[in-house]
Design a protein around this motif. Structure first.
Motif, mmCIF file in Angstrom:
data_model
loop_
_atom_site.group_PDB
_atom_site.id
_atom_site.type_symbol
_atom_site.label_atom_id
_atom_site.label_comp_id
_atom_site.label_asym_id
_atom_site.label_seq_id
_atom_site.Cartn_x
_atom_site.Cartn_y
_atom_site.Cartn_z
ATOM 1 N N GLY A 194 79.347 49.723 42.825
ATOM 2 C CA GLY A 194 79.511 49.138 41.717
ATOM 3 C C GLY A 194 80.267 47.780 41.790
ATOM 4 N N THR A 195 80.777 47.170 42.972
ATOM 5 C CA THR A 195 81.335 46.130 43.023
ATOM 6 C C THR A 195 80.524 44.833 42.718
ATOM 7 O OG1 THR A 195 82.584 46.846 44.785
ATOM 8 C CG2 THR A 195 82.595 44.427 44.721
ATOM 9 N N PRO A 196 81.273 43.844 41.757
ATOM 10 C CA PRO A 196 80.119 42.479 41.337
ATOM 11 C C PRO A 196 79.929 41.867 42.821
ATOM 12 C CG PRO A 196 82.104 42.995 40.121
ATOM 13 C CD PRO A 196 82.181 43.953 41.065
ATOM 14 N N VAL A 197 78.715 41.521 42.753
ATOM 15 C CA VAL A 197 77.883 40.800 43.834
ATOM 16 C C VAL A 197 77.540 39.332 43.462
ATOM 17 C CG1 VAL A 197 78.009 42.738 45.339
ATOM 18 C CG2 VAL A 197 75.894 41.982 44.174
ATOM 19 N N GLY A 198 77.175 39.325 42.190
ATOM 20 C CA GLY A 198 76.317 38.175 41.540
ATOM 21 C C GLY A 198 76.700 38.067 39.957
ATOM 22 N N PHE A 199 76.117 36.829 39.415
ATOM 23 C CA PHE A 199 76.162 36.845 38.310
ATOM 24 C C PHE A 199 75.107 35.867 37.586
ATOM 25 C CE2 PHE A 199 78.220 32.776 38.929
ATOM 26 C CZ PHE A 199 78.411 32.221 37.918
ATOM 27 N N VAL A 233 74.521 34.691 43.726
ATOM 28 C CA VAL A 233 74.651 36.179 44.283
ATOM 29 C C VAL A 233 75.346 35.756 45.894
ATOM 30 C CG1 VAL A 233 73.579 38.057 45.584
ATOM 31 C CG2 VAL A 233 72.441 37.071 43.463
ATOM 32 N N ARG A 234 76.329 36.646 46.086
ATOM 33 C CA ARG A 234 77.396 36.421 47.192
ATOM 34 C C ARG A 234 76.238 36.470 48.686
ATOM 35 N NH1 ARG A 234 82.526 39.582 45.212
ATOM 36 N NH2 ARG A 234 83.705 37.742 44.667
ATOM 37 N N HIS A 247 69.619 41.512 44.236
ATOM 38 C CA HIS A 247 70.105 41.040 42.842
ATOM 39 C C HIS A 247 69.540 39.794 42.101
ATOM 40 C CE1 HIS A 247 72.781 44.288 44.365
ATOM 41 N NE2 HIS A 247 72.813 43.601 45.229
ATOM 42 N N GLY A 248 69.292 38.762 42.795
ATOM 43 C CA GLY A 248 68.760 37.763 41.994
ATOM 44 C C GLY A 248 67.661 37.868 41.052
ATOM 45 N N LYS A 249 66.685 38.542 41.846
ATOM 46 C CA LYS A 249 65.488 38.934 40.879
ATOM 47 C C LYS A 249 65.933 39.958 39.702
ATOM 48 C CE LYS A 249 61.033 40.665 41.552
ATOM 49 N NZ LYS A 249 59.726 41.457 42.164
ATOM 50 N N PRO A 283 65.755 27.183 50.147
ATOM 51 C CA PRO A 283 65.695 28.778 50.028
ATOM 52 C C PRO A 283 65.655 29.343 48.585
ATOM 53 C CG PRO A 283 67.508 28.308 51.833
ATOM 54 C CD PRO A 283 67.015 27.116 51.141
ATOM 55 N N THR A 284 66.333 28.775 47.678
ATOM 56 C CA THR A 284 66.484 29.247 46.376
ATOM 57 C C THR A 284 65.062 28.340 45.853
ATOM 58 O OG1 THR A 284 68.745 29.033 46.321
ATOM 59 C CG2 THR A 284 67.823 29.030 44.370
ATOM 60 N N ILE A 285 64.467 27.471 46.102
ATOM 61 C CA ILE A 285 63.474 26.953 45.597
ATOM 62 C C ILE A 285 62.424 28.017 45.796
ATOM 63 C CG2 ILE A 285 61.864 25.095 45.585
ATOM 64 C CD1 ILE A 285 64.230 23.094 45.880
ATOM 65 N N ALA A 286 62.268 28.131 47.041
ATOM 66 C CA ALA A 286 61.074 29.340 47.684
ATOM 67 C C ALA A 286 61.192 30.504 46.765
ATOM 68 C CB ALA A 286 61.228 29.576 48.916
ATOM 69 N N PHE A 287 62.501 31.059 46.726
ATOM 70 C CA PHE A 287 62.599 32.279 45.863
ATOM 71 C C PHE A 287 61.994 32.261 44.468
ATOM 72 C CE2 PHE A 287 65.794 34.414 43.054
ATOM 73 C CZ PHE A 287 65.249 35.799 43.021
ATOM 74 N N TYR A 288 62.457 31.100 43.681
ATOM 75 C CA TYR A 288 62.057 30.966 42.444
ATOM 76 C C TYR A 288 60.674 30.714 42.364
ATOM 77 C CZ TYR A 288 66.945 29.939 41.230
ATOM 78 O OH TYR A 288 68.296 29.818 40.840
#
Length: 160
Positions: free
Chosen positions: A59-64, A87-88, A96-98, A126-131
């Motif tokens: 339950g620990t926050p890892v992103g927002f 996301v950490r 988590h990002g998805k 990496p983020t562009i590829a993810f999106y």
């Protein structure tokens, strides 16, 4: 696990914003205080909204995700502008990002919003590829402009 942020999440949101600023090589630009975040998210007239990604086991926050409404004059309806998604590093690759983006897409569809938009730094491959793996496409024909600090004050007729 994705959940709507609560006032108790302000310290972790503030910490995650600082981590994001470090990742984006601009820690000096992240000047928001916890009090400002609290007012923006939970004051008399909330201007932004946030969701927390938490570790499924602890339950620990890892992103927002922090977002606000925009409006399309061409479509005649609101949309969501995603200001920050983070996301950490230790939690990346676990979905988590998805999950955060899925929740925002769900909100768009549920409320009749026709756009979910955001910006990404050009160097963040990496983020562009993810999106792009999710079906998002860059809007190459648009260039983002910004006024801040001295130029903003100058245009407003204020001295800096």
């Amino acid at each position: 696990m994705i959940r709507t942020a609560t006032p108790a999440d302000i310290p972790v949101i503030h910490t995650l914003i600082r981590e994001l600023a470090d990742y984006e090589k601009a820690p000096h630009e992240a000047r928001a205080t916890e009090a400002q975040l609290h007012e923006a998210l939970f004051g008399d007239r909330p201007a932004v909204y946030a969701h927390i990604a938490a570790d499924d086991t602890t339950g620990t926050p890892v992103g927002f995700a922090l977002w606000f409404l925009n409006f399309s004059t061409w479509r005649g309806v609101h949309g969501i502008y995603l200001e920050d998604l983070y996301v950490r590093p230790t939690a990346r690759g676990a979905g988590h990002g998805k999950a955060l983006l899925t929740e925002l897409a769900r909100i768009c569809v549920e409320r009749g919003y026709e756009r979910l938009e955001w910006a990404v730094l050009n160097w963040n491959a990496p983020t562009i590829a993810f999106y792009e793996s999710l079906g998002a496409r860059p809007q190459d024909e648009w260039t983002v402009y910004r006024l801040t600090d001295g130029p903003l004050n100058s245009l407003a007729g204020q001295t800096t």
